[in-house]
Structure formats: C-alpha cells, structure tokens
Design an enzyme around this catalytic site. Structure first.
Site, PDB file in Angstrom:
ATOM      1  N   THR A 101       0.870  -1.173   0.000  1.00  0.00           N
ATOM      2  CA  THR A 101       0.000   0.000   0.000  1.00  0.00           C
ATOM      3  C   THR A 101       0.906   1.222   0.000  1.00  0.00           C
ATOM      4  O   THR A 101       1.657   1.456   0.948  1.00  0.00           O
ATOM      5  CB  THR A 101      -0.917   0.014   1.230  1.00  0.00           C
ATOM      6  OG1 THR A 101      -1.760  -1.142   1.193  1.00  0.00           O
ATOM      7  CG2 THR A 101      -1.785   1.265   1.241  1.00  0.00           C
ATOM      8  N   LYS A 176      -7.166   1.357  -2.859  1.00  0.00           N
ATOM      9  CA  LYS A 176      -6.762   0.920  -1.519  1.00  0.00           C
ATOM     10  C   LYS A 176      -6.989   2.024  -0.499  1.00  0.00           C
ATOM     11  O   LYS A 176      -7.333   1.764   0.665  1.00  0.00           O
ATOM     12  CB  LYS A 176      -5.304   0.478  -1.519  1.00  0.00           C
ATOM     13  CG  LYS A 176      -4.824  -0.062  -0.169  1.00  0.00           C
ATOM     14  CD  LYS A 176      -5.619  -1.285   0.299  1.00  0.00           C
ATOM     15  CE  LYS A 176      -5.208  -1.736   1.702  1.00  0.00           C
ATOM     16  NZ  LYS A 176      -3.891  -2.356   1.771  1.00  0.00           N
ATOM     17  N   LYS A 244       0.652   4.938   8.410  1.00  0.00           N
ATOM     18  CA  LYS A 244       1.229   5.341   7.124  1.00  0.00           C
ATOM     19  C   LYS A 244       0.148   5.442   6.053  1.00  0.00           C
ATOM     20  O   LYS A 244       0.095   6.416   5.290  1.00  0.00           O
ATOM     21  CB  LYS A 244       2.307   4.339   6.715  1.00  0.00           C
ATOM     22  CG  LYS A 244       2.878   4.510   5.317  1.00  0.00           C
ATOM     23  CD  LYS A 244       2.231   3.580   4.279  1.00  0.00           C
ATOM     24  CE  LYS A 244       2.458   2.118   4.587  1.00  0.00           C
ATOM     25  NZ  LYS A 244       1.893   1.230   3.529  1.00  0.00           N
TER      26      LYS A 244
END
Length: 292
Positions: A101, A176, A244
C-alpha cells in the site's frame, strides 16, 4: 502465459503477509527468488527451496516477474527507482507488481520510468490481512495497463479471490485508500461497540453472535473483535503501517479538497496508540484506547 517452465518469480518483502503469498507461489510450482532486509524473515521459504538474493538488483537480473510487498513508500521508491533498483536492472518485458500500500503518485512515477524501458508495472495493493494472505483470499485492486493486468491474473489468482482492474497506473492505490478510509472509521465503531457491551454487563461473545450477521457486519467485526476479546493484539496488520496508509489518504484527500472527519479522528486515535508504544501491535489494539 506464465508457467513454471518459462517464469522465475522474484518476491521482495517476506513479512506477515508476503511470506504467505510467496509460499502460495512455491506450492504452485514456480521457481522463487526472495529478498528481504531481514534474511531471517525468509527462513521458512529458503528451507522450502527458495533462492536468496542479496539485493533487489540481483532479483531483477534473474526473475522475469517480480512482486514487492514492503512497508513504506520510501521503501518502494528505493527498491524500484534506486541505483540498485528494479527499474534500472529488470529485463525488457518483465512484469513488476507492487502489492504494497503506497502513494498513487509514486505508482505513476514508477510506471512512467519503466514504460520507456519496455518494463510492465502494475500497482496491485491488497486487503484481507494475515488471514486473507494465508488462505489466499485477498482482495486485489489493480492499476496499470489492462492487458498487463490480465496477463498476470493467473498469478494473482494464487493470492486472492477478488481481483478487480481499477484503471490506469495509480488507480489500484487510490482504491486501496478507499478501503483504508472505510476501515478507519469502522474500527472505531467496532471498538466502541465491544466496550459498550462490556460496560452494559453483556457477554461480548454473545453480542458478536448477533451483530456480526446483521447490518453492522464487517470483516473487522467478524475477525478482529474476537481477537480483542482474547487479548490477542499480534499484528495481522501493523498499527505503524495503518498510520502510514491513513497519512497517504489524508494527503490525497487534501489534494482533492475533501474533508474526511472520520479518517482524521481515526488517525488521531492511532497516533495516540503509537505514542503508547503500540506501533508494532495489530490494528485491533485500538481497543486499548478505551481500556487505558
């Protein structure tokens, strides 16, 4: 068509999810070359017959399909665009599939750098956590040129049961972000529901039997709430990686001039957990915010 006779697969990043994914490739009969910053994490794969590479460059020189599953966009950029990176050393016609990701803009940057060299890049992040990786039931969101995604679909089928082409380079990563935004607010609701049940004197396990199959049902409720109740906070997905991801999504939302209050709150709560030393716990450790 990729077969075990004409394909050597490189796999970079053998952590919680990557290890299981690489294992599926080996069981399907593909020769595998692995690289990880910590060689010990690849130990089981090496014992099963995988070959070890000292650098991403070594992977690129030997493999014609390379899959990456690492931690941060900075890792992705170094592995793909660094001096010893994949783009600089992969053979023309190779397929480079990033399942980390990462930032959509970085996926576009990698695509543009590779295309002129005849290298095919695909951003294909996944959802499903450690369970989905182990059971080969991941949801895979793919961006890039559609013909290249279709070419590697048989390999992606070894990891997942829901593989959807989302559009041009970066589209997989944008998708995502949608996934992570939905999870962020949902995790708050899951934790609040469990703590509420406890404070109301209910049996939380019985409560889950009722609400997981109703309108409140979600993957997090079914899979992570039981872990909370068991006191199991081992990472299926690290809090530090979720933070993150939320930072990437917040940055992208800001670029689109979009207000995301649910995501903003979730990021704030997870940041507090990280400050409490929980950065290497699984995302279900958000439960501890209320318990503390």
């Amino acid at each position: 068509m990729f077969t075990s006779e004409n394909t050597v697969i490189g796999f970079i990043g053998t952590g919680v999810m990557g290890k299981s994914m690489a294992g599926h490739l080996m069981r399907a009969g593909y020769p595998l070359i692995v690289y990880s910053r910590t060689k010990e994490k690849a130990g089981d794969l090496l014992e099963q017959g995988a070959a070890w590479a000292e650098t991403p460059r070594d992977v690129a020189l030997k493999a014609n399909v390379i899959i990456t599953m690492v931690g941060y966009p900075s890792d992705v950029e170094e592995i793909y665009l660094g001096e010893n990176g994949l783009v600089n050393h992969a053979k023309a016609g190779s397929y480079l599939i990033d399942m980390t990701t990462s930032a959509p803009s970085l996926a576009v940057k990698i695509f543009q750098a590779a295309k002129g060299l005849g290298i095919h890049t695909i951003d294909a992040p996944v959802s499903g956590g450690d369970v989905g990786a182990k059971e080969a039931k991941l949801s895979i969101m793919a961006g890039g040129e559609e013909e290249h995604v279709e070419a590697i679909r048989p390999l992606l089928n070894l990891f997942g049961t829901n593989i959807v082409y989302q559009g041009k380079a970066g589209a997989g990563q944008h998708t995502k972000m949608c996934n992570q935004i939905a999870i962020a607010s949902n995790m708050i609701g899951v934790c609040e529901a469990i703590v509420y049940a406890e404070k109301a004197g209910l049996n939380p396990d019985s409560v889950l039997k009722s609400i997981t199959t109703g309108a409140a049902g979600s993957w997090s409720l079914s899979n992570l709430a039981p872990r909370m109740l068991e006191g199991n906070f081992e990472p299926g997905f690290y809090i530090k990686h979720f933070i993150k991801d939320m930072k990437i999504a917040l940055d992208e939302a800001e670029h689109m001039d979009m207000d995301v209050p649910g995501l903003t709150l979730a990021k704030k709560l997870y940041d507090r957990l990280a400050e409490m030393g929980e950065q290497n716990s699984g995302t279900q450790a958000l439960y501890k915010y209320w318990k503390s």
